[in-house]
Design an enzyme around this catalytic site. Structure first.
Site, PDB file in Angstrom:
ATOM      1  CG  HIS A  15      -2.012   1.009   1.108  1.00 30.56           C
ATOM      2  ND1 HIS A  15      -1.779   2.351   1.338  1.00 30.56           N
ATOM      3  CD2 HIS A  15      -3.304   0.907   0.741  1.00 30.56           C
ATOM      4  CE1 HIS A  15      -2.904   3.016   1.122  1.00 30.56           C
ATOM      5  NE2 HIS A  15      -3.849   2.162   0.761  1.00 30.56           N
TER       6      HIS A  15
ATOM      7  CB  SER B 116     -11.503   9.493  -3.461  1.00 32.34           C
ATOM      8  OG  SER B 116     -10.540  10.163  -2.652  1.00 32.34           O
TER       9      SER B 116
HETATM   10  P1  13P Z   1      -9.797   6.182   0.434  1.00 31.70           P
HETATM   11  O1  13P Z   1     -10.949   5.365  -0.137  1.00 31.70           O
HETATM   12  O2  13P Z   1     -10.056   6.642   1.823  1.00 31.70           O
HETATM   13  O3  13P Z   1      -9.381   7.240  -0.512  1.00 31.70           O
HETATM   14  O4  13P Z   1      -8.558   5.155   0.552  1.00 31.70           O
HETATM   15  C1  13P Z   1      -8.225   4.357  -0.518  1.00 31.70           C
HETATM   16  C2  13P Z   1      -7.200   3.376  -0.090  1.00 31.70           C
HETATM   17  O5  13P Z   1      -6.070   3.737   0.184  1.00 31.70           O
HETATM   18  C3  13P Z   1      -7.606   1.969   0.023  1.00 31.70           C
HETATM   19  O6  13P Z   1      -6.502   1.136   0.215  1.00 31.70           O
END
Ligand code: 13P
Length: 256
Positions: A97, A213
């Site tokens: 990640h 998002s």
């Molecule tokens: P958000 O959906 O909060 O933007 O995060 C995405 C994410 O990093 C999932 O691993």
């Protein structure tokens, strides 16, 4: 072979005390009434894995973890091995990640070793890749994605043990998302690279998730893009009602 089923996974990141399991219970009850089109996975913090596993017994919701150490055991204070995560009930683990790449300096080689650790423990590896805002502005998105994929994807990766999550770093937690055309271009490119690295059949069957998002309001739009086989959802996975609304994007367009 059967058409691949989309996957919508929720990454809780460093959020959730025991009380947050009520959201998982609510999701479980909601999905029991309304079976979802995609596969559903929740990746809570490791501290909640065992309790989440008990709570999800008998449901179709899959359980994943958020990171693992490359080694099975040893003197690595505070780290968790893939075997430990499997022992706690996880069936998958997110590796690479961007928050770990940034916060812990994880390189593609480290991510590759973590993905191999996942395979060793019988877990699916959800390998994350994606460009930063600066890289995007420099026009190097596809180059970055190619390099991350080449470096992070183990040679023995298969559609059965790997999921790719394309998460543009600038879209994570910002409310910003790429256009449908940009998402389509990135996913098409990733599919092509997977074909080059693993062969056409594996590439066709391997799921490529979009992350960054994803919200109830934009899920239908993002999930309908060609070569998008689901989503990795951060903030909007913390509330059962939001997460369920995202899953419903599939029923609305009658996918599956
Ligand atoms: P958000 O959906 O909060 O933007 O995060 C995405 C994410 O990093 C999932 O691993």
């Amino acid at each position: 072979m059967a058409a691949k089923r989309p996957l919508v996974a929720g990454n809780w990141k460093m959020n959730g005390l025991g009380a947050a399991l009520s959201e998982l219970r609510a999701l479980r009850e909601r999905l029991a009434q309304d079976p979802p089109v995609p596969e559903i996975m929740v990746c809570p913090p490791a501290t909640l894995l065992t309790r989440a596993h008990d709570l999800l017994a008998g449901s179709t919701i899959l359980l994943g973890a958020q990171d693992c150490h490359p080694l099975p055991a040893g003197p690595h204070t505070g780290d968790l091995s893939a075997e430990m995560l499997a022992d706690s009930g996880a069936g998958a683990v997110i590796v690479g990640h961007s928050e770990r790449r940034q916060d812990h300096g994880e390189t593609d080689a480290v991510v590759n070793a973590k993905a191999r650790a996942a395979f060793r423990a019988g877990l699916t590896a959800i390998i994350c890749i994606g460009e930063t805002e600066q890289e995007r502005r420099a026009g190097t998105t596809l180059e970055i994605v190619r390099r991350q994929l080449e470096g992070s994807l183990p040679q023995d990766a298969r559609a059965a043990n790997v999921v790719i999550a394309y998460e543009p770093v600038w879209a994570i937690g910002t409310g910003l998302t790429p256009t449908q055309a940009d998402v389509a271009a990135a996913h098409r490119f990733i599919r092509g690279e997977l074909g080059r690295l693993l062969g056409k059949e594996e590439s066709r069957d391997l799921r490529i998730l979009y992350g960054g998002s994803v919200k109830p309001a934009n899920a239908a739009e993002l999930l309908s893009v060609p070569d998008v086989d689901g989503a990795l959802v951060g903030g909007a996975s913390l509330k059962a009602s939001d997460f369920f609304a995202i899953l419903s994007a599939y029923s609305r367009r009658g996918a599956g």
